[in-house]
Design a protein around this motif. Structure first.
Motif, PDB file in Angstrom:
ATOM      1  N   HIS A 147       0.847  -1.193   0.000  1.00  0.00           N
ATOM      2  CA  HIS A 147       0.000   0.000   0.000  1.00  0.00           C
ATOM      3  C   HIS A 147       0.885   1.247   0.000  1.00  0.00           C
ATOM      4  N   PRO A 148       1.458   1.589  -1.162  1.00  0.00           N
ATOM      5  CA  PRO A 148       2.329   2.762  -1.222  1.00  0.00           C
ATOM      6  C   PRO A 148       1.519   4.065  -1.153  1.00  0.00           C
ATOM      7  N   THR A 149       1.737   4.829  -0.107  1.00  0.00           N
ATOM      8  CA  THR A 149       0.999   6.085   0.074  1.00  0.00           C
ATOM      9  C   THR A 149       1.757   7.283  -0.465  1.00  0.00           C
ATOM     10  N   ASP A 150       2.877   7.029  -1.140  1.00  0.00           N
ATOM     11  CA  ASP A 150       3.724   8.144  -1.589  1.00  0.00           C
ATOM     12  C   ASP A 150       3.893   8.205  -3.102  1.00  0.00           C
ATOM     13  N   HIS A 151       3.113   7.439  -3.847  1.00  0.00           N
ATOM     14  CA  HIS A 151       3.360   7.349  -5.286  1.00  0.00           C
ATOM     15  C   HIS A 151       2.911   8.570  -6.067  1.00  0.00           C
ATOM     16  N   GLU A 152       2.215   9.504  -5.438  1.00  0.00           N
ATOM     17  CA  GLU A 152       1.768  10.714  -6.138  1.00  0.00           C
ATOM     18  C   GLU A 152       2.554  11.952  -5.707  1.00  0.00           C
ATOM     19  N   LEU A 153       3.684  11.741  -5.075  1.00  0.00           N
ATOM     20  CA  LEU A 153       4.474  12.879  -4.578  1.00  0.00           C
ATOM     21  C   LEU A 153       5.473  13.410  -5.595  1.00  0.00           C
ATOM     22  N   ARG A 172       8.163  11.945  -6.666  1.00  0.00           N
ATOM     23  CA  ARG A 172       9.524  11.482  -6.402  1.00  0.00           C
ATOM     24  C   ARG A 172       9.493   9.969  -6.265  1.00  0.00           C
ATOM     25  N   LEU A 173      10.667   9.389  -6.047  1.00  0.00           N
ATOM     26  CA  LEU A 173      10.780   7.940  -5.936  1.00  0.00           C
ATOM     27  C   LEU A 173       9.833   7.404  -4.870  1.00  0.00           C
TER      28      LEU A 173
END
Length: 220
Positions: A115-121, A123-124
């Protein structure tokens, strides 16, 4: 062994004896590893223990060109690793003898268990690894407890399509790491070199040290 000692001496081993690692050692290590923290207890990690000589050679053949390109960047000055020359030399030896390691553990993870919560930031994205790598570290610590050394590498993840075909990995699983496993050629290190706590811990804001930098402890 005592947990703190294991944590301080589970480094990256790049030279191994040829002795095989018994099944019971692996089973005990995987039994402990599965208790690593993971989001929602989804338990996405699956392992493939590769000991067949031909398959290990195939993995090594995929690994070496990746390493050669990286090594060329190090020696050419375009890749900064902050490593001592001996560390780089040992890594080069490891790459050229990967097929001789007793076992290579391929770490797989189910995509629907992450559950990646950072994919819309913009950056990597790294958050998905939080459900994978604590379990990997548990495995390395448990093997260390049994006198078995490890080296975690991610270079081969670039060759995921070829590895997927080689090992029959389903499309809904990714490769997250590859771990060399075996008894160390030399004794385990007494301690690893790391930055002191005073340099890496802040209080409240990033630039405010939590501990007194005037009394820096040596890197251990």
């Amino acid at each position: 062994m005592e947990l703190t000692e294991a944590m301080r001496t589970t480094g990256t081993c790049r030279r191994y004896l040829s002795d095989p690692v018994p099944d019971e050692v692996f089973k005990a290590a995987f039994d402990v590893a599965r208790f690593g923290p993971q989001g929602g207890n989804r338990q996405p990690v699956r392992w493939i223990v590769v000991r067949d000589a031909a398959r290990k050679q195939a993995l090594a053949d995929l690994y070496l060109p990746m390493w050669d390109a990286y090594f060329a960047g190090i020696t050419g000055g375009t890749v900064a690793v902050g490593a001592l020359p001996k560390t780089v030399q040992d890594a080069d030896y490891f790459a050229r003898h990967l097929a001789e390691v007793p076992a290579i553990v391929v770490v797989c993870a189910a995509l629907d268990g992450l559950h990646p919560t950072d994919h819309e930031l913009g950056r990597l994205s790294v958050v998905g690894g939080a459900s994978i790598y604590p379990t990997v570290q548990n495995l390395c610590l448990s093997l260390r407890d049994q006198g078995v050394a490890t080296a975690v590498t991610t270079l081969l993840c670039h060759e995921e399509p070829a590895i997927r075909e080689l090992l029959g990995i389903p499309d809904d699983y990714i490769t997250a790491a590859h771990i060399a496993v075996g008894y160390p050629e030399k004794s385990f290190p007494r301690k690893l070199t790391r930055d002191p706590v005073e340099q890496i811990v802040a209080a409240e804001t990033f630039s405010q040290p939590m501990f007194d930098s005037a009394a820096l402890s040596p890197a251990l």
